[in-house]
Write a protein that holds these residues in place. Sequence first.
Motif, PDB file in Angstrom:
ATOM      1  N   THR A  18      33.720  26.350  53.518  1.00 11.91           N
ATOM      2  CA  THR A  18      34.368  27.274  54.450  1.00 11.91           C
ATOM      3  C   THR A  18      33.803  28.676  54.358  1.00 11.91           C
ATOM      4  O   THR A  18      34.235  29.558  55.112  1.00 11.91           O
ATOM      5  CB  THR A  18      35.879  27.345  54.171  1.00 11.91           C
ATOM      6  OG1 THR A  18      36.106  27.890  52.856  1.00 11.91           O
ATOM      7  CG2 THR A  18      36.506  25.962  54.274  1.00 11.91           C
ATOM      8  N   CYS A  39      34.086  30.570  51.621  1.00 10.40           N
ATOM      9  CA  CYS A  39      35.160  31.281  50.932  1.00 10.40           C
ATOM     10  C   CYS A  39      34.650  32.353  49.975  1.00 10.40           C
ATOM     11  O   CYS A  39      35.395  33.253  49.585  1.00 10.40           O
ATOM     12  CB  CYS A  39      36.019  30.279  50.155  1.00 10.40           C
ATOM     13  SG  CYS A  39      35.078  29.270  48.984  1.00 10.40           S
ATOM     14  N   GLY A  40      33.407  32.272  49.545  1.00  3.98           N
ATOM     15  CA  GLY A  40      32.888  33.185  48.535  1.00  3.98           C
ATOM     16  C   GLY A  40      33.016  32.576  47.155  1.00  3.98           C
ATOM     17  O   GLY A  40      33.929  31.784  46.878  1.00  3.98           O
ATOM     18  N   ARG A  53      39.696  28.549  42.490  1.00  4.44           N
ATOM     19  CA  ARG A  53      40.272  27.258  42.882  1.00  4.44           C
ATOM     20  C   ARG A  53      39.755  26.142  41.982  1.00  4.44           C
ATOM     21  O   ARG A  53      40.492  25.191  41.662  1.00  4.44           O
ATOM     22  CB  ARG A  53      39.942  26.950  44.339  1.00  4.44           C
ATOM     23  CG  ARG A  53      40.543  25.644  44.806  1.00  4.44           C
ATOM     24  CD  ARG A  53      40.490  25.461  46.307  1.00  4.44           C
ATOM     25  NE  ARG A  53      41.393  26.353  46.999  1.00  4.44           N
ATOM     26  CZ  ARG A  53      41.866  26.106  48.230  1.00  4.44           C
ATOM     27  NH1 ARG A  53      41.524  24.997  48.883  1.00  4.44           N
ATOM     28  NH2 ARG A  53      42.661  26.965  48.825  1.00  4.44           N
ATOM     29  N   GLU A  79      24.640  30.013  48.088  1.00  2.14           N
ATOM     30  CA  GLU A  79      24.883  31.462  48.144  1.00  2.14           C
ATOM     31  C   GLU A  79      23.617  32.240  47.812  1.00  2.14           C
ATOM     32  O   GLU A  79      23.281  33.231  48.478  1.00  2.14           O
ATOM     33  CB  GLU A  79      25.992  31.828  47.154  1.00  2.14           C
ATOM     34  CG  GLU A  79      26.316  33.304  47.077  1.00  2.14           C
ATOM     35  CD  GLU A  79      27.318  33.750  48.114  1.00  2.14           C
ATOM     36  OE1 GLU A  79      27.600  34.946  48.170  1.00  2.14           O
ATOM     37  OE2 GLU A  79      27.818  32.890  48.873  1.00  2.14           O
ATOM     38  N   ALA A 107      36.405  33.224  44.936  1.00  2.53           N
ATOM     39  CA  ALA A 107      37.540  32.411  45.377  1.00  2.53           C
ATOM     40  C   ALA A 107      37.334  30.944  45.012  1.00  2.53           C
ATOM     41  O   ALA A 107      38.276  30.250  44.604  1.00  2.53           O
ATOM     42  CB  ALA A 107      37.744  32.561  46.879  1.00  2.53           C
ATOM     43  N   LEU A 108      36.101  30.460  45.143  1.00  2.00           N
ATOM     44  CA  LEU A 108      35.805  29.068  44.792  1.00  2.00           C
ATOM     45  C   LEU A 108      35.985  28.838  43.302  1.00  2.00           C
ATOM     46  O   LEU A 108      36.542  27.815  42.878  1.00  2.00           O
ATOM     47  CB  LEU A 108      34.380  28.720  45.210  1.00  2.00           C
ATOM     48  CG  LEU A 108      33.930  27.285  44.918  1.00  2.00           C
ATOM     49  CD1 LEU A 108      34.784  26.279  45.685  1.00  2.00           C
ATOM     50  CD2 LEU A 108      32.459  27.101  45.272  1.00  2.00           C
ATOM     51  N   TYR A 146      36.586  23.098  50.662  1.00  2.73           N
ATOM     52  CA  TYR A 146      36.826  24.540  50.551  1.00  2.73           C
ATOM     53  C   TYR A 146      35.513  25.290  50.359  1.00  2.73           C
ATOM     54  O   TYR A 146      35.323  26.381  50.903  1.00  2.73           O
ATOM     55  CB  TYR A 146      37.764  24.802  49.373  1.00  2.73           C
ATOM     56  CG  TYR A 146      38.205  26.241  49.232  1.00  2.73           C
ATOM     57  CD1 TYR A 146      38.965  26.862  50.212  1.00  2.73           C
ATOM     58  CD2 TYR A 146      37.854  26.988  48.111  1.00  2.73           C
ATOM     59  CE1 TYR A 146      39.381  28.172  50.086  1.00  2.73           C
ATOM     60  CE2 TYR A 146      38.263  28.302  47.967  1.00  2.73           C
ATOM     61  CZ  TYR A 146      39.021  28.890  48.968  1.00  2.73           C
ATOM     62  OH  TYR A 146      39.415  30.189  48.839  1.00  2.73           O
TER      63      TYR A 146
END
Length: 423
Positions: free
Chosen positions: A156, A158-159, A166, A300, A162-163, A153
């Motif tokens: 992907t 996702c940012g 999760r 990031e 969001a990570l 994940y």
Amino acid sequence: MGEPERPRISVLHVDDEPGLAETAAGFLRHENGGFSVETVTSASEGLERLDDGFDCVVSDYDMPEMNGIEFLKAVRASYPDLPFVLFTGKGSEEIASEAISAGVSDYLQKRGGTERYALLANRITNLVAKHRAEAGLQRRVRQQAAVADLGQYALTGCGLDALFERAVEAVSRGLGTEYSKVLEYRPATDDLLLRAGVGWQPGLVGEAAVGAGEESQAGYTLQTEEPVVVADLRTETRFSGPPLLLEHGVVSGISVIIGTPEDPWGVLGTHTTERRAFTEDDITFVRSVANILTDAIEREELERDLRQAEQRYQTLLENFPDGGMFLFDDDLRYLVARGEGLDVLGLAPDDMEGKTLEEVFPPNVVERQEPKYRAALDGEEQVWTQEYHGRQYQVYALPVTASGDGERLGMVVSQEITGARSE
């Protein structure tokens, strides 16, 4: 050396004859000092007590209202894997066969003498050990799958928010804990902000913060290289419990650093309101999740820095149209050579592209420029003045980007400044 401490085993003993139940409980405690035995006198009461969390159930067969087989079936409906021993004075092949069909873990007839209780204690110990091992294996498989899923994940795009969400969900689900959190360290205020969490009171995520000093578990974690495991926060002496944990009744937990002690980003933690002994596999699981977060944060930050750098370098190019722009790699090999600055050097793009610094320029130039190129590749912008054929140029050596395989790139941009300071 003394004997190793026996593992704690909690037993629920169901027998409609209180005297026999207490006698059996006493013998079991005598046979194994690690046993904790609770007795009840009916199957219905036993069903009510199951949620208290027992390691094994021992039950008589011949009981009013609900016999041992019926009780076993009711237990299996909610706890299909819980060790269950039918310990009965009324034995027959028919009862044994029915018990096996209903999912009994073991079947043992009551007989005179203490040897039977010693055998019962041994059977219970072995059943619980096997059950714990199987449960531990299943938990490890689930945890490894969760780490693999989270890692996929993270790739992907996702940012981070969001990570983080999760990640905390995966940790709480993988360990069965009520609370999990991602805390971001804020050096300016010397605290840790609750960026993501599971189980916390509404309104705390994004707002609540804990101190980053060693008095809190999270602050203490920032100073350590190893995971911090708390068996009981009420008796912890290394640090005190911050309000965030105390107000939620936290007792046990694990916290690990996100990043490194030298360059911490924050803390990943998970907590429970029950006293809990976490295994090495549990600790490794939390640490693996933290490692995924560390990699994602670094990626990031790198991408953000590169976007900013590229925007800055584009601005430089737009403002230095009559200069030159050279892109080079870690071997100081020119990948791109463009701009009017090439004319000043008396070169064409083909004279530079695909060749190294020392293949293009004489040794005295290489000696002066190579340290600047190397510094730029290491992320340090270099600015200097250079004279070519009686004309002055401002030269910038800058880090540009890094490809997915870790290759470093740099850029040299030049602008003529001849006469710019003559006024």
